[in-house]
Enzyme design. Structure first.
Site, PDB file in Angstrom:
ATOM      1  N   THR A 262       0.865  -1.175   0.000  1.00 45.63           N
ATOM      2  CA  THR A 262       0.000   0.000   0.000  1.00 45.63           C
ATOM      3  C   THR A 262       0.906   1.230   0.000  1.00 45.63           C
ATOM      4  O   THR A 262       1.890   1.283   0.748  1.00 45.63           O
ATOM      5  CB  THR A 262      -0.930   0.007   1.233  1.00 45.63           C
ATOM      6  OG1 THR A 262      -1.833  -1.095   1.103  1.00 45.63           O
ATOM      7  CG2 THR A 262      -1.751   1.287   1.326  1.00 45.63           C
ATOM      8  N   PHE A 264       1.456   4.884   1.010  1.00 44.32           N
ATOM      9  CA  PHE A 264       0.969   5.891   1.950  1.00 44.32           C
ATOM     10  C   PHE A 264       1.675   7.212   1.658  1.00 44.32           C
ATOM     11  O   PHE A 264       2.879   7.232   1.381  1.00 44.32           O
ATOM     12  CB  PHE A 264       1.310   5.500   3.394  1.00 44.32           C
ATOM     13  CG  PHE A 264       0.558   4.305   3.907  1.00 44.32           C
ATOM     14  CD1 PHE A 264      -0.636   4.462   4.599  1.00 44.32           C
ATOM     15  CD2 PHE A 264       1.037   3.016   3.719  1.00 44.32           C
ATOM     16  CE1 PHE A 264      -1.331   3.371   5.094  1.00 44.32           C
ATOM     17  CE2 PHE A 264       0.351   1.914   4.205  1.00 44.32           C
ATOM     18  CZ  PHE A 264      -0.841   2.098   4.899  1.00 44.32           C
TER      19      PHE A 264
END
Ligand SMILES: O=C(O)C(=O)C[C@]1(C(=O)O)C=C[C@@H](O)C=C1
Length: 380
Positions: A262, A264
């Protein structure tokens, strides 16, 4: 006392300190779920109000005491992150509760920081704007699911700058209370992204037909299963969430794709523009009101200057008014289309300044979200 204990759940503005007695019995990772009693001293302050007190936890199995315990756990966790008596560490706000991947990403990018759990992404961003936190961390993209569009739109709605990024490996685990085996699982609770990223593996684990329940964040699912999940409920969350909430890891690495990262973004109040001598990225937002050929002109402005684009996200906003913060006061507008663009160069690079000057000639809105060093973590 109750008020003090609930403080960290209801308000991220409270600064909780705890002292635990007897010390050897209780630590944040080893709370006394199965011990008959314990005394926890708590003090809390939010600047104007505060107080001290003690909680006697007598029957940990009871729902009320479990709620208190959860609050104390958070408080303990917060205390652990502080750097010394009376000294509050650098604060990084994130959506979720301790043990969420967002918090792991915050700790990876700011070792020793104090994570500030928030109920929503907007609240995390707001806490930086209002100076309660120094940074916010926001998931915007997953290697498997693509962009998290709502979080892109949040960037426009807040007066914050991107000052960094991290591609964080998301390694999901199946968690259940001690004593519950995989064969007993009838229900799985998780963040919607976690459910969709583990679906095939759940099938191979014989859990294809169990009911699925969503939660706001992965650690929230772990906490809920630990606190009041009916027997037979499992959570998908991190191994760290298992430690924090006293759960057992039934299976590790249950994500369907081994490459599961992911991305960020790290957000701050002020820009920190990196020098052009290292690999940098800049993120911008360009909007137009329906004029012809805008995307072609945008792409040419970069291509002409040999600036490589790494992301182009197009968001139609016709009939969907956006609240936008630019240089002046915030306003609400229905643009025809908004483009979120990342490119490989710093704002301090003259080519970038020239490209942006060109974009201003035809864009109805342009905002630089930030320049930052590239996270070159290999995704393999
Ligand atoms: O729920 C969490 O643990 C989060 O940090 C949030 C979040 C997200 O919203 O993308 C982050 C990574 C995981 O893939 C799942 C959820």
């Amino acid at each position: 006392m109750d008020r003090l204990c609930r403080a960290p759940i209801n308000s991220s503005l409270w600064n909780i300190r705890t002292k635990v007695k007897p010390t050897p019995e209780i630590r944040s990772r080893d709370l006394p779920f199965n011990k008959p009693s314990a005394t926890v001293l708590v003090s809390a302050s939010n600047g104007a109000n505060g107080g001290n007190g003690a909680i006697n936890i007598k029957h940990i199995s009871e729902q009320k005491d479990r709620l208190l315990l959860t609050a104390v756990k958070r408080a303990l966790y917060t205390t652990e992150q502080e750097q010394g008596p009376g000294q509050v560490a650098f604060r990084v706000a994130y959506q979720g509760i301790p043990g969420a991947y967002s918090e792991e990403a915050a700790l990876a990018t700011h070792p020793g920081c104090q994570g500030l759990p928030c109920h929503t992404y907007a609240a995390a961003l707001q806490s930086v704007e209002s100076r309660v936190a120094d940074r916010a961390i926001l998931p915007v993209e997953s290697t498997v699911e693509g962009s998290i569009h709502r979080n892109y739109d949040l960037l426009l709605d807040h007066r914050l700058c991107i000052v960094g990024e991290i591609h964080y490996p998301v390694y999901y685990c199946l968690l259940a209370p001690p004593g519950v085996d995989r064969e007993e699982i009838k229900r799985v609770m998780a963040h919607p992204l976690a459910l969709s990223q583990c679906r095939r593996t759940l099938k191979t684990l014989g859990l294809a037909n169990v009911s699925m329940q969503t939660s706001d964040d992965t650690a929230g699912a772990a906490e809920c299963v630990s606190r009041n999940g009916p027997r037979g409920t499992a959570a998908i969350a991190s191994a760290r969430a298992a430690e924090i909430y006293g759960l057992r890891v039934l299976a590790r690495g249950i994500q369907d794709e081994s490459c599961n990262f992911t991305r960020f973004l790290i957000l701050a109040r002020d820009p920190i523009v990196p020098t052009a001598d290292r690999p940098c990225k800049t993120s911008i937002v360009v909007a137009h009101d329906g004029e012809l050929g805008v995307l072609f002109k945008v792409l040419s402005a970069f291509s002409f200057r040999d600036i490589n684009l790494t992301k182009l996200e197009s968001r139609p906003t016709k009939n969907r008014p956006l609240r936008v913060v630019g240089d002046g006061p915030a306003f609400v507008k229905e643009f025809h289309c908004v483009f979120y663009i990342d490119f490989e160069a710093s704002l301090s690079d003259r080519r970038v300044q020239n490209a942006l000057t060109e974009l201003k000639e035809f864009a109805s809105f342009l905002r630089v979200l930030g320049s930052y060093s590239v996270d070159a973590t290999p995704k393999a």
